[in-house]
Enzyme design. Structure first.
Site, PDB file in Angstrom:
ATOM      1  CB  CYS A   1       0.932  12.685   2.331  1.00  0.00           C
ATOM      2  SG  CYS A   1       0.479  12.448   0.599  1.00  0.00           S
TER       3      CYS A   1
ATOM      4  CB  ALA B   1       1.682  14.910  -6.164  1.00  0.00           C
TER       5      ALA B   1
ATOM      6  N   GLY C   1       1.056   7.259   2.259  1.00  0.00           N
ATOM      7  CA  GLY C   1       1.593   5.974   1.850  1.00  0.00           C
ATOM      8  C   GLY C   1       1.185   5.581   0.454  1.00  0.00           C
ATOM      9  CD  GLU C   2       2.369   5.801  -3.083  1.00  0.00           C
ATOM     10  OE1 GLU C   2       1.384   5.456  -3.780  1.00  0.00           O
ATOM     11  OE2 GLU C   2       2.811   6.954  -3.061  1.00  0.00           O
TER      12      GLU C   2
ATOM     13  CG  ASP D   1      -2.811   5.237  -3.520  1.00  0.00           C
ATOM     14  OD1 ASP D   1      -2.890   6.458  -3.743  1.00  0.00           O
ATOM     15  OD2 ASP D   1      -1.873   4.734  -2.861  1.00  0.00           O
TER      16      ASP D   1
ATOM     17  CB  SER E   1      15.120   0.977   0.149  1.00  0.00           C
ATOM     18  OG  SER E   1      15.974   0.479   1.149  1.00  0.00           O
TER      19      SER E   1
END
Length: 614
Positions: free
Chosen positions: A2, A52, A79-80, A103, A378
């Site tokens: 985001c 999302a 982020g994650e 999360d 990546s």
């Protein structure tokens, strides 16, 4: 993934400043095309644009929660977090009740439980800000390696912040001023920690918590590279690297949207794609893979001092072996040289980075991928972690009393400041800036007891790449991908892997005399022989002579505007020489300079910076 923005002003009611908060938030629309939201409460305003990825319906932001003792904590998050499932279970056992499966909520409730120490429990890539009304403070936290960007701008009564500088620059309190020091950072290619180019602006440094309260700003480093003895033998080290990679990739394959891999045919992306293909294959799924190529390049490739082979044959070997659903994104010189594409790249990065077709092709690659996938894995950063660049093996670079990549860069592209006006080059004194920056950088590298001079030098080189060089490339990849609403994950930046391999001695990292020996052996069973034997090749660059001709034509158009502000920085005579027919034929130095000048010109058009050259 985001985009976030916000404003803390202890002497204002920001309910009266919603227009400014909305303007800051909307600059992040490219990072979050799926949803938007703002939260304002007295001195605090938070803005969010959402892409999302997990819990598509339930992860809306800004997200807030009431503390058990009273008071609200509100958060915007980008982020994650890859270990959110385990953290959720732990928090549930401690009495927390969740209303979403995202999360984001895990991080928010983790803060309620552990405070700022929640950062130490997270595995992932993230940049987030929490307003804690209980203590009237803002807490900003960035991931350990600096995968996700995060900037802030102290004011006389608080702070402005955003995922990118453009969010901060949208606030009327901020002037678009760049001083000599900012220009030095722009041109020197040393990536000073915390430096943001724009005057008064700072980065939240990787592995750092920044807290803003009525008493001022304080910072706390929660993670940094540690020098520790490495006691594992070769076989154990190789096995541990494989074990970590299996776990890392498995965690990073979790998404509620289409996912793919970026495949270059090099060791890094091939190993990562092969691991992903095997793990998804166990679930009956196939990996999508994408690669960039240039029209006619594979058929007419000419080896040079930087790249010995084209990527495409190796890409296809991996795709065939792993059974991926593969697509080559083939670009032509017209697209790469299009000033509109260059403008979009500069708008994504907020600075004239000067990477030329390397940036344009990456942007166009991600634009094409976004039509089919929302998340991409990546191979970025494996060269820094495992020792893949030529400067790790170049004796001149090893011995040089400067950043080793600058030795290789100067040999390939010449003097960074050759295109600058003489007075500007003198005022900048780039050699002095680089020298001072290098001394600061190496001062923080701890040495093991009994470590040989050579092993310590290689440790220093690794440290410089992991704390300086990699941050340039991570920022480049984040900006180009998020400008297209694509989330790129970087498995090789998992801090467990980085810390473990950093402490392996160089004799172990290069035990067979080749680059990335540990990674190659750890994934040997997954690779086609062609990739196992391939020598490191950098990200591809077009060899089409029409591209250089297009650059020269764009530069001639610039010369036709004698009053253009770029000539406050750039030598007009240098540019006139560079556009003469045949003058730049085959010269990488001239091509690099043209890229730099054209980027600078568009940057001054788009951002109208105030340049302080004295």
């Amino acid at each position: 993934m985001c985009g976030i923005a916000g404003w803390i002003s202890f002497r204002r009611d920001l309910g009266n400043e919603r227009a400014a908060v909305d303007a800051m938030t909307e600059t992040m629309a490219c990072r979050g095309p799926d949803d938007r939201g703002t939260w304002v409460d007295g001195p605090a305003a938070l803005g969010h644009r959402r892409l999302a990825i997990i819990d598509l319906a339930g992860g809306r932001q800004p997200m807030s929660a009431e503390a058990p003792e009273g008071g609200t904590v509100a958060m915007v998050y980008s982020g994650e977090v890859y270990n959110f499932t385990e953290l959720r279970e732990e928090l549930t056992a401690r009495g927390h009740r969740f209303t979403t499966t995202s999360d984001t909520e895990v991080v928010l409730r983790g803060y309620l439980e552990w405070g700022e120490a929640v950062a130490e429990r997270l595995n992932g890539m993230y940049a987030f800000a929490l307003w804690d009304s209980r203590e009237q403070k803002l807490v900003m936290i960035r991931d350990r390696m600096g995968i996700k960007p995060f900037y802030y701008f102290p004011t006389d009564d608080g702070v402005l912040f955003g995922s990118e500088p453009k969010a901060i620059l949208a606030n009327p309190l901020v002037s678009r001023r760049v001083t000599l020091d900012g220009l030095r950072e722009l041109f020197a290619f040393v990536k000073t920690p915390g430096h943001a180019i724009w005057d008064g602006m700072r980065e939240v440094e990787p592995g750092t918590v920044v807290t803003v309260g009525r008493g001022g700003i304080r910072t706390h480093v929660y993670w940094s590279l540690r020098t520790e003895p490495h006691t594992d033998d070769k076989e154990t080290t190789i096995a541990r690297v494989r074990e970590l990679l299996e776990d890392i990739v498995r965690r990073q394959l979790v998404a509620d949207v289409p996912l793919c891999t970026l495949l270059s045919g090099g060791l890094d992306s091939s190993a990562m794609t092969a691991l992903a293909a095997r793990q998804l294959g166990e679930q009956g799924e196939k990996v999508r893979s994408f690669a960039v190529d240039f029209a006619g390049q594979t058929e007419h490739f000419v080896p040079d001092a930087v790249r010995a082979t084209p990527d495409t044959p190796f890409v296809h070997d991996v795709a065939e072996l792993c059974g991926t659903e593969h697509r080559d994104i083939v670009l032509d010189s017209r697209e790469l040289a299009d000033p509109e594409v260059r403008a979009r790249v500069i708008g994504a990065r907020d600075i004239p980075a000067g990477f030329g077709d390397l940036d344009s092709s990456l942007y166009l690659l991600f634009k094409a991928i976004r039509q089919q996938s929302t998340v991409a894995l990546s191979g970025e950063s494996a060269d820094e972690v495992f020792g893949g660049y030529r400067q790790f093996f170049d004796e001149d670079a090893r011995r040089a009393d400067t950043f080793p990549w600058l030795v290789r860069f100067t040999g390939s592209f010449g003097d960074e400041g050759s295109f600058l006006a003489e007075t500007v080059a003198k005022a900048l004194d780039l050699p002095g800036y680089v020298r001072d920056s290098y001394r600061d950088a190496v001062a923080g590298v701890d040495r093991l007891d009994g470590e040989s001079d050579f092993e310590y030098r290689m440790r220093v080189i690794s440290h410089l790449h992991l704390t300086r060089f990699v941050r340039v490339l991570l920022d480049r990849k984040d900006r180009a991908s998020m400008a297209n609403g694509l989330e790129v994950r970087v498995p090789f930046c998992d801090h467990r892997l980085v810390q473990y391999v950093y402490n392996a001695p160089w004799s172990l990292k290069s035990f067979d005399g080749r680059e990335k020996s540990l990674l190659r052996e750890a994934t040997a069973d997954l690779l086609p022989p062609s990739v196992y034997d391939r020598v490191k090749s950098p990200y591809p660059s077009t060899q089409d002579p029409k591209y250089l001709l297009a650059l020269q034509e764009n530069a001639r158009n610039l010369l036709a505007k004698p009053a253009h502000p770029v000539f406050d920085l750039v030598s007009r005579s240098w540019l006139e020489d560079a556009v003469r027919p045949g003058a730049s034929d085959g010269a990488r130095t001239a091509r690099f300079g043209l890229e730099r000048v054209l980027d600078l010109a568009l940057w001054t058009d788009l951002y109208a910076p105030t340049l302080e050259l004295a």
